[in-house]
Motif scaffolding. Structure first.
Motif, PDB file in Angstrom:
ATOM      1  N   ALA A 226       0.833  -1.276   0.135  1.00  0.00           N
ATOM      2  CA  ALA A 226      -0.081   0.003  -0.012  1.00  0.00           C
ATOM      3  C   ALA A 226       0.883   1.299  -0.100  1.00  0.00           C
ATOM      4  O   ALA A 226       0.429   2.276  -0.727  1.00  0.00           O
ATOM      5  CB  ALA A 226      -0.805   0.065   1.393  1.00  0.00           C
ATOM      6  N   SER A 229       2.431   2.040  -3.443  1.00  0.00           N
ATOM      7  CA  SER A 229       1.424   2.670  -4.306  1.00  0.00           C
ATOM      8  C   SER A 229       1.225   4.167  -4.015  1.00  0.00           C
ATOM      9  O   SER A 229       1.152   4.998  -4.748  1.00  0.00           O
ATOM     10  CB  SER A 229       0.048   1.973  -3.999  1.00  0.00           C
ATOM     11  N   PHE A 230       1.318   4.413  -2.290  1.00  0.00           N
ATOM     12  CA  PHE A 230       1.393   5.822  -1.973  1.00  0.00           C
ATOM     13  C   PHE A 230       2.165   6.750  -2.597  1.00  0.00           C
ATOM     14  O   PHE A 230       2.219   7.697  -3.124  1.00  0.00           O
ATOM     15  CB  PHE A 230       1.210   5.943  -0.663  1.00  0.00           C
ATOM     16  N   GLN A 290      -7.559   3.959  -1.687  1.00  0.00           N
ATOM     17  CA  GLN A 290      -6.629   4.131  -2.538  1.00  0.00           C
ATOM     18  C   GLN A 290      -7.036   3.817  -3.970  1.00  0.00           C
ATOM     19  O   GLN A 290      -6.510   4.741  -4.864  1.00  0.00           O
ATOM     20  CB  GLN A 290      -5.508   3.071  -2.045  1.00  0.00           C
ATOM     21  N   TRP A 294      -6.917   6.485  -7.276  1.00  0.00           N
ATOM     22  CA  TRP A 294      -6.096   6.347  -8.723  1.00  0.00           C
ATOM     23  C   TRP A 294      -7.273   6.576  -9.655  1.00  0.00           C
ATOM     24  O   TRP A 294      -7.060   7.035 -10.642  1.00  0.00           O
ATOM     25  CB  TRP A 294      -5.464   4.916  -8.417  1.00  0.00           C
ATOM     26  N   ILE A 314      -6.409   8.968  -0.729  1.00  0.00           N
ATOM     27  CA  ILE A 314      -5.150   8.046  -0.701  1.00  0.00           C
ATOM     28  C   ILE A 314      -4.260   8.321   0.616  1.00  0.00           C
ATOM     29  O   ILE A 314      -3.733   7.286   1.036  1.00  0.00           O
ATOM     30  CB  ILE A 314      -4.120   8.471  -2.087  1.00  0.00           C
ATOM     31  N   GLY A 317      -6.726   6.505   3.209  1.00  0.00           N
ATOM     32  CA  GLY A 317      -6.596   5.114   2.943  1.00  0.00           C
ATOM     33  C   GLY A 317      -5.349   4.579   3.282  1.00  0.00           C
ATOM     34  O   GLY A 317      -5.193   3.407   4.054  1.00  0.00           O
ATOM     35  N   MET A 318      -4.059   5.321   3.295  1.00  0.00           N
ATOM     36  CA  MET A 318      -2.793   4.834   3.638  1.00  0.00           C
ATOM     37  C   MET A 318      -2.755   4.969   5.294  1.00  0.00           C
ATOM     38  O   MET A 318      -2.101   3.828   5.830  1.00  0.00           O
ATOM     39  CB  MET A 318      -1.744   5.785   3.043  1.00  0.00           C
ATOM     40  N   THR A 379      -1.910  -1.370  -4.962  1.00  0.00           N
ATOM     41  CA  THR A 379      -3.007  -1.436  -4.067  1.00  0.00           C
ATOM     42  C   THR A 379      -3.626  -2.816  -4.250  1.00  0.00           C
ATOM     43  O   THR A 379      -4.221  -3.101  -3.162  1.00  0.00           O
ATOM     44  CB  THR A 379      -3.676  -0.189  -4.407  1.00  0.00           C
TER      45      THR A 379
END
Length: 391
Positions: A226, A229-230, A290, A294, A314, A317-318, A379
């Protein structure tokens, strides 16, 4: 006279908030470069991929610092370790400010990454010495300070870069680290080391812990994916915003970082809901947020509003994923909290480094569409781990 803490007896709020502030100021060194990448690229005449590697080396350095420095807190005095750490960090920041070659900046960024692990000395301290019913809350406060530092770093570096220049940002950072080092030396309480063997035995115990606790492996991997992705988003945002239709400078990229304040606020109050909501639901929620972000980054790539909304999602979510995975691990083996945090955060930033590398490569080959695809892939992998373990 330094405070003497007893395990599980409670953590003074005044000390807790001071450590949260220092955590934020310290971790900021890792993220100052993000709004400045395009500015550095233009001044030194290098490619976007070479500029992207500034962030990559910092992330890799942070991962190695977590692996080799944080366990030392179980063996030696935290105050002694941090004194050396701050000294090296200040030197690396000053050398970056004076650098004329990209390779010098890469090397200094690596050292800055290694030495910016300061907050990770504080998080296990807060977990180990807090009363059980306040442990998640106190860890959340330190994490909130850390996250606020990440957000503020982008805003400050973007503004300073636009008004004064990127070199001046690193000079200012070295001054902030000098003040933080003095404060840490004065306020950090004495905590007895809880490992009596050699450094080699200490490092081998990391593998013992990793093999002994399956939850440690699961939590570390899905959080790492994750975070990859961030970082995939932030590593290429400066290049995206410099293009049409935005033509935005480092100050705008920095201001966009303010949108992530929602993530910092999430960490502040959500820790107490982890047991009630459940780790599985927290991770599913974080991954879905996330993915929604995106989607906005792709469909609204040429407009500010979708990008701003995506940053909000995002970040929230992170933090749902990080806090629910990290805070709950300290209960596995309280006497090894530093080493457990080492394993988790080392995996976490390996994931961030991979996301940064993937972002730079995807940007070079396929532009923003490639970056979005890379972020969705990471993600989705994190969500798949959560669903498979549940099953």
């Amino acid at each position: 006279m330094k405070l003497q803490l007893k395990e599980g007896a409670g953590f003074p709020n005044s000390l807790l908030y001071m450590l949260a502030v220092i955590a934020g100021v310290s971790v900021a060194n890792l993220y100052y470069n993000q709004p400045l990448l395009d500015m550095i690229r233009q001044e030194l005449g290098v490619s976007t991929l070479a500029a992207n590697h500034i962030a990559l080396f910092a992330q890799c350095g942070y991962a190695l610092g977590l692996l080799f420095l944080i366990p030392l807190a179980d063996l030696y005095s935290r105050r002694s370790i941090l004194l050396i750490d701050f000294s090296l960090l200040i030197l690396a920041l000053l050398l970056t400010a004076a650098a004329s070659q990209i390779r010098t900046i890469h090397l200094c960024s690596f050292v800055i990454g290694v030495c910016s692990v300061v907050p990770q000395f504080f998080i296990p301290l807060a977990a180990q010495y807090s009363r059980p019913e306040r442990k998640n809350r106190n860890v959340g406060i330190v994490l909130s300070g850390l996250l606020t530092g990440i957000l503020a770093s982008r805003v400050v570096s973007g503004a300073v870069g636009e008004w004064l220049g990127w070199r001046e940002m690193y000079l200012i950072a070295s001054g902030l680290m000098l003040l933080s080092g003095v404060a840490v030396f004065r306020i950090l309480p004495d905590a007895k080391p809880n490992f009596t063997g050699s450094y080699g035995a200490l490092m081998r115990s990391l593998f013992t812990l990793l093999g002994e606790y399956p939850l440690l492996r699961v939590h570390s991997v899905r959080a790492a994916l994750a975070f990859g992705s961030f970082m995939c988003f932030w590593a290429s945002l400066a290049f995206k915003m410099a293009q049409p239709p935005f033509h935005a400078g480092s100050d705008v990229v920095g201001l966009l970082g303010l949108c992530g304040v929602a993530g910092a606020l999430t960490a502040t109050f959500s820790g107490k809901y982890i047991e009630r909501v459940g780790i599985f639901r927290f991770n599913c929620l974080g991954a879905l947020l996330q993915l929604a972000a995106w989607t906005l980054f792709f469909t609204g790539a040429d407009r500010y509003l979708p990008i701003i909304l995506g940053i909000l999602l995002i970040d929230i979510g992170m933090q749902c994923i990080q806090l629910s995975n990290q805070a709950t691990l300290f209960g596995l083996c309280p006497s090894a909290s530093n080493r457990i945090n080492t394993i988790f955060m080392c995996c976490y930033f390996i994931g961030g480094s991979f996301g940064t590398l993937l972002s730079g490569t995807a940007w070079t080959l396929w532009g923003w569409t490639g970056v979005v695809g890379a972020g969705v892939l990471l993600t989705s992998a994190s969500l798949a781990v959560t669903l498979c373990v549940r099953r």
